[in-house]
Design an enzyme around this catalytic site. Structure first.
Site, PDB file in Angstrom:
ATOM      1  N   GLY A 239       0.805  -1.221   0.000  1.00  0.00           N
ATOM      2  CA  GLY A 239       0.000   0.000   0.000  1.00  0.00           C
ATOM      3  C   GLY A 239       0.839   1.272   0.000  1.00  0.00           C
ATOM      4  N   HIS A 240       0.159   2.404  -0.117  1.00  0.00           N
ATOM      5  CA  HIS A 240       0.838   3.703  -0.184  1.00  0.00           C
ATOM      6  C   HIS A 240       1.572   4.020   1.117  1.00  0.00           C
ATOM      7  CE1 HIS A 240      -3.307   5.701   0.897  1.00  0.00           C
ATOM      8  NE2 HIS A 240      -3.108   4.606   1.567  1.00  0.00           N
ATOM      9  N   ASN A 241       2.754   4.610   0.951  1.00  0.00           N
ATOM     10  CA  ASN A 241       3.568   5.053   2.090  1.00  0.00           C
ATOM     11  C   ASN A 241       4.077   3.921   2.976  1.00  0.00           C
ATOM     12  OD1 ASN A 241       1.565   7.610   1.613  1.00  0.00           O
ATOM     13  ND2 ASN A 241       3.626   8.227   2.251  1.00  0.00           N
TER      14      ASN A 241
END
Lengths: 336, 336, 336
Positions: A239-241
């Protein structure tokens, strides 16, 4: 390839036991060996094959004592598995690599392609892309605007890298992987959801392997980071980050939700799921299909969903399997 | 971008606290801020970063009272997160979009491409395809025969849409997603399986987001339907004849088997699995890694595999973790 | 298509009940039927739709007795589902297939493409590839060096097949599937991991279906083998040196780690995970989301993670759900 036991033993610094003139021209698993094949035996689970294999040469560890007669010529080395892997690498390096830039690739005018790079048919290399030496880009890959790819990295067929992402040196990205698609960010607006733009990128450091059809989402802001030496198997969701620490290994179909941080040297089993915004320390090991919903201390070895220490899980599960028996005992006590 | 705190506060209808002439030229997460960056702080979990951040401006909620001195200029607004997201959207809209139809795309002769559409290199747009205004089709996308794509929809690189499928307006389909592959339908014939042809299609309504490498299978007959406003994350499996209600959100790697119906406003966690032919009511929430094998009433909040009410699961799991202790207690009772 | 009940009954060897001149021009599910549609009813769960459907003709089993008046014309046959599936196949076969070799495909000079093959736009067919009669290769597919594809096989858009893999006859590989990417093999070297070259291949026998975005990794040495008649759904992970026995069926998002062997006629549920180096006997059935970490005897029916016999799991889970009650009973006993 056509090598004698003597030549191989010399290369490996090993000792021949049997006919040093025996030759081999290919590799085979010991249980599938045939005349002319070179095999190895490192795992005792496979020892019984040693006495029946048709492979001509078998590499074994120097301290191994056979329990019976062996037909194959043996080569004894300090570490059979690692010696064999070295030979495989030597073979792999000797194989011809694709070369040249296909006239059917679409390469933006401002991109400088070093002479020793490979760019396959129908690959798209967009404006502002930077390519290191010896980069290989297979057919149907899409390299978005401003992407940087470090020297010696291989991008297999059909990989999609969105704009602004950074791939380090000596990485391998397998077919169908998607690097830098939007993170899954939506804010409720009444009954609808409004998209949160994902304006960050993905940064993949050196010596990283990414498996087929694996997805690494771009950050909302800043970067999703895969540190050097990380190995991701197929069909993984990052996922993002998210940030994955150096030399961590993640098995197929695992997923990590947004903003989670994984330490160095972690081992994440297949189909494991991590919730978002978690921190896992260095050296954490998660058994297959585990689920994590809280921070985890360095060195923990966990299993279950939600996860718990692996031995604790096994003890609880052993009782779970026989819960009807426990209920019967409570019934009996109540009757007394 | 180079904006002062005053300009931003005026745009947002907020109030400046600190130097109104402070300027910023980029966005950053508050924990990664540097001079010239604009951040926000909405989640109390991140409050401690407010006192140490190097970001020049931080958007906070109007009723927030700092517990200590803050170096950054603050802008107070009714809802910090939503205000910040609005700025991100403004920025996103200002970025240049790819335009034009690549001469290297393969577009069937009978397809009318509106002037403001983008079709990238090596995209394939087949016979009978209908495209709305402002559609963007990135490189290597395959749009099968007779597919309809509504206005304002973006099809990212390498998306495959099989013939006869329908995509609504203002949708985003991320790289590698496959829309309309055959449903998994086979009938036993002795020891073999005979394929059941899948002659239906997929209908995706407006404002739907589909994640990277997600698969939505075509219906056996009729349509697999994704209603307006649905958000699907990456690597999700949607079986044939599934129907997902409006504004439902599905996290990565979840899977729904054939003919299941999901209500409106549902939230399905990562790696959740639904068996086939189920009906889930509106507003159902399934925790990550849950498994469902029966119909679920509207508003249920479930966890586990098979799933049960979330609090019930947590209570049972708390005892599961310590089952050896329970067994010890039963042992002690039996000894008496 | 425009057929009367009489014509259909004659083709199927069935009996008309109602107006033999009723005509239909399309297929529909019984619950979605409208005038002019042909439906079937085989599953008693759908019987209530029979009395309300607007479909003009419904195929039912010969021994079915309606519980009330039926508006549609019925056709009675020995097996309603199989008869209907046969009609779907007839229809499917009558639909036009794509033909010809696109001038925009990139086909190596040494490849002979039989006249009746289809090769779509931007497909890449590499040196040494062998194609059988009637092979269809959709756009954006990548067929690596030396790959063999048997007669009658369809490779959908964007499939990636790495060099040296072998696909049998009458197979279907759906969009985005990756065949022959490297197995996940790394050996620890201090804190780093050294790649073990994967020099084997993938062998897929005849009549195999592979779902969208599914990954089948190449063997370290030797072959990863998918035997004839196997059906793999979408987003499945098959590790290196796995072997799947004839006519086994694997549902979406399941994963099998390296070197595991699955017998014939197995049924593996969605999101199931198999550890590596396991042997599962013939006819094993694994419920959805199960996890396996040891060898399994032929004919076992298992559920849970780790898996146990399905009935045993259900009994244990029924108690698990109510563990707080069991604890309360033990509390009460202790008080006495």
């Amino acid at each position: 390839m056509n090598f004698s036991a003597l030549m191989i033993a010399e290369y490996l610094g090993g000792v021949v036991e049997g006919d040093p003139q025996t030759t081999v021209d290919r590799f085979a698993k010991i249980e599938e060996g045939s005349a002319g094949a070179l095999s190895f035996m490192a795992n005792p689970k496979y020892e019984n094959y040693l006495y029946t294999t048709d492979s001509s040469i078998v590499i074994v560890s120097q301290d191994f004592s056979p329990a019976g007669p062996v037909k194959a010529t043996l080569i004894r080395v300090p570490d059979a598995y690692s010696a064999f892997a070295g030979l495989l690498r030597l073979y792999e390096q000797s194989r011809p690599k694709p070369t040249g830039v296909s006239p059917q690739a679409a390469i933006a005018a401002d991109v400088a392609v070093p002479a020793n790079c490979y760019v396959g048919e129908f690959a798209v290399v967009s404006e502002g892309v930077s390519l290191g030496e010896n980069v290989a880009i297979y057919p149907h890959s899409y390299i978005g605007q401003g992407v940087k790819i470090g020297a010696g990295t291989t991008i297999h067929a059909g990989v999609k890298i969105y704009e602004g992402c950074v791939i380090g040196e000596n990485c391998t990205v397998h077919a169908g992987a998607v690097i830098g698609a939007d993170g899954f960010g939506f804010a409720p607006e009444g009954e609808d959801y409004a998209k949160i733009p994902q304006i960050g990128n993905v940064v993949i450091e050196d010596n990283v392997d990414i498996g087929a059809n694996t997805c690494v989402d771009r950050a909302t802001m800043g970067s999703t980071v895969i540190r050097r030496g990380v190995k991701l198997d197929n069909l993984i969701q990052i996922g993002h980050n998210v940030e994955i620490g150096e030399n961590s290994v993640v098995a197929a179909q695992a997923g990590m939700a947004g903003s989670s941080k994984l330490g160095r040297g972690c081992m994440i089993g297949g189909q494991v799921g991590l919730a978002g915004h978690l921190t896992l320390g260095d050296g954490v090991k998660m058994g297959a299909q585990s689920g994590i919903d809280k921070d985890i201390e360095a060195g923990s070895v966990l299993l279950g969903s939600p996860a718990m220490p692996v031995m604790k899980f096994h003890r609880a599960w052993a009782i779970f399997r026989n819960l009807p028996e426990l209920v019967a005992r409570v019934n009996a006590l109540e009757k007394k």
